[in-house]
Scaffold this motif. Structure first.
Motif, mmCIF file in Angstrom:
data_model
loop_
_atom_site.group_PDB
_atom_site.id
_atom_site.type_symbol
_atom_site.label_atom_id
_atom_site.label_comp_id
_atom_site.label_asym_id
_atom_site.label_seq_id
_atom_site.Cartn_x
_atom_site.Cartn_y
_atom_site.Cartn_z
ATOM 1 N N ILE A 173 6.575 6.034 -0.107
ATOM 2 C CA ILE A 173 7.737 5.214 0.221
ATOM 3 C C ILE A 173 8.568 5.849 1.329
ATOM 4 C CG2 ILE A 173 9.821 4.153 -0.713
ATOM 5 C CD1 ILE A 173 8.540 4.138 -3.433
ATOM 6 N N LYS A 174 8.665 7.179 1.328
ATOM 7 C CA LYS A 174 9.500 7.875 2.308
ATOM 8 C C LYS A 174 8.959 7.725 3.735
ATOM 9 C CE LYS A 174 11.227 11.345 -0.946
ATOM 10 N NZ LYS A 174 11.362 12.798 -1.249
ATOM 11 N N GLU A 175 7.654 7.438 3.861
ATOM 12 C CA GLU A 175 7.073 7.284 5.179
ATOM 13 C C GLU A 175 7.400 5.913 5.786
ATOM 14 O OE1 GLU A 175 2.909 7.937 5.075
ATOM 15 O OE2 GLU A 175 3.042 9.944 4.194
ATOM 16 N N MET A 176 7.916 5.005 4.959
ATOM 17 C CA MET A 176 8.138 3.634 5.393
ATOM 18 C C MET A 176 9.603 3.417 5.772
ATOM 19 S SD MET A 176 7.074 0.182 3.356
ATOM 20 C CE MET A 176 8.170 0.594 1.986
ATOM 21 N N PRO A 177 9.866 2.927 6.977
ATOM 22 C CA PRO A 177 11.248 2.650 7.387
ATOM 23 C C PRO A 177 11.883 1.585 6.496
ATOM 24 C CG PRO A 177 9.749 2.641 9.270
ATOM 25 C CD PRO A 177 8.895 2.665 8.043
ATOM 26 N N LYS A 178 13.174 1.691 6.264
ATOM 27 C CA LYS A 178 13.876 0.749 5.399
ATOM 28 C C LYS A 178 13.832 -0.677 5.948
ATOM 29 C CE LYS A 178 15.252 3.783 2.346
ATOM 30 N NZ LYS A 178 14.532 4.949 2.929
ATOM 31 N N LEU A 224 0.826 -1.209 0.000
ATOM 32 C CA LEU A 224 0.000 0.000 0.000
ATOM 33 C C LEU A 224 0.861 1.261 0.000
ATOM 34 C CD1 LEU A 224 -2.926 -0.911 2.446
ATOM 35 C CD2 LEU A 224 -3.000 -0.728 -0.047
ATOM 36 N N LYS A 225 1.951 1.247 0.771
ATOM 37 C CA LYS A 225 2.839 2.414 0.812
ATOM 38 C C LYS A 225 3.498 2.633 -0.550
ATOM 39 C CE LYS A 225 2.471 3.879 5.073
ATOM 40 N NZ LYS A 225 1.934 5.226 5.406
ATOM 41 N N LEU A 226 3.918 1.545 -1.201
ATOM 42 C CA LEU A 226 4.546 1.660 -2.513
ATOM 43 C C LEU A 226 3.547 2.131 -3.557
ATOM 44 C CD1 LEU A 226 6.751 -1.584 -2.542
ATOM 45 C CD2 LEU A 226 7.522 0.778 -2.227
ATOM 46 N N ALA A 227 2.333 1.574 -3.523
ATOM 47 C CA ALA A 227 1.316 1.910 -4.514
ATOM 48 C C ALA A 227 0.819 3.348 -4.370
ATOM 49 C CB ALA A 227 0.135 0.942 -4.406
ATOM 50 N N SER A 228 0.834 3.868 -3.143
ATOM 51 C CA SER A 228 0.338 5.224 -2.900
ATOM 52 C C SER A 228 1.434 6.281 -2.987
ATOM 53 C CB SER A 228 -0.333 5.293 -1.525
ATOM 54 O OG SER A 228 0.575 4.950 -0.507
ATOM 55 N N GLY A 229 2.646 5.845 -3.302
ATOM 56 C CA GLY A 229 3.754 6.793 -3.420
ATOM 57 C C GLY A 229 4.244 7.348 -2.099
#
Length: 204
Positions: free
Chosen positions: A181-186, A174-179
């Motif tokens: 990505i920066k909100e998601m920890p590595k 969902l994070k990748l699809a919604s753009g």
């Protein structure tokens, strides 16, 4: 006390190691956050300060227990009932363990009680744990939907680890699809790989 450590590290046993590690890790992780939230120990970001100590104690207990052929010893969500009763220090589990030691004398009588009789207590604990869901950002679908998936699969699979392992890939997708990505920890990419290996080991 007869354990072949080197033999267990063979590549052929890797799926079994993952299948045993993942449920223990995520069960501890989810329980620590859930009970920590109930006790008011989480910070403003929803993190549990000193959570590494929880994992260290859990790891030591699991390792020592395995030396005596005991099943995986881990944290339990039922600990929230102790927190609700006011127990927030190390004296609480020590007192509980002493009481459990005395109950060994009553095991034959306890086995006469059907497992269904414990359902009401577990339902009450579950309802109490739902209070933590007020902290979910329901305005953000990428945050709320994975949380829903986690709760739903935990109920259907009767395992909090499986619920988390299903919710993590959903969260990443969902994070990748919604753009976002920066909100998601590595570290989520690493956990995603662990989840994939876990389900692969189960299917295989």
């Amino acid at each position: 006390m007869k354990i072949d450590f080197l033999g267990a590290l063979q590549f052929a046993y890797l799926p079994f190691l993952i299948a045993m590690f993942v449920p223990d890790f995520f069960s501890t992780f989810g329980t620590a956050l859930g009970v920590g939230a109930k006790a008011g120990f989480l910070d403003e970001d929803g993190n549990l300060p000193g959570i590494d100590k929880v994992f260290k104690v859990d790891a030591v207990a699991t390792a020592l227990g395995s030396l005596f052929c005991m099943p995986c010893m881990t944290t339990y969500l039922e600990s929230s009932s102790g927190v609700e009763a006011g127990g927030k220090t190390g004296l609480t589990p020590v007192s509980t363990s002493v009481c459990f030691a005395f109950t060994l004398l009553l095991t034959p009588f306890a086995l006469m009680i059907p497992s269904a009789a414990t359902a009401p207590a577990l339902i009450i604990i579950g309802v109490g744990m739902l209070s933590s869901m007020r902290s979910i950002n329901y305005d953000d679908f990428t945050e709320s939907f994975p949380a829903f998936i986690c709760v739903a699969f935990t109920i259907f699979a009767n395992n909090i680890a499986n619920g988390i392992c299903v919710a993590l890939p959903v969260y990443v997708v969902l994070k990748l699809a919604s753009g976002k990505i920066k909100e998601m920890p590595k570290i989520m990419y690493v956990l995603l790989g662990v989840c994939v290996l876990y389900f692969y080991s189960i299917i295989k």
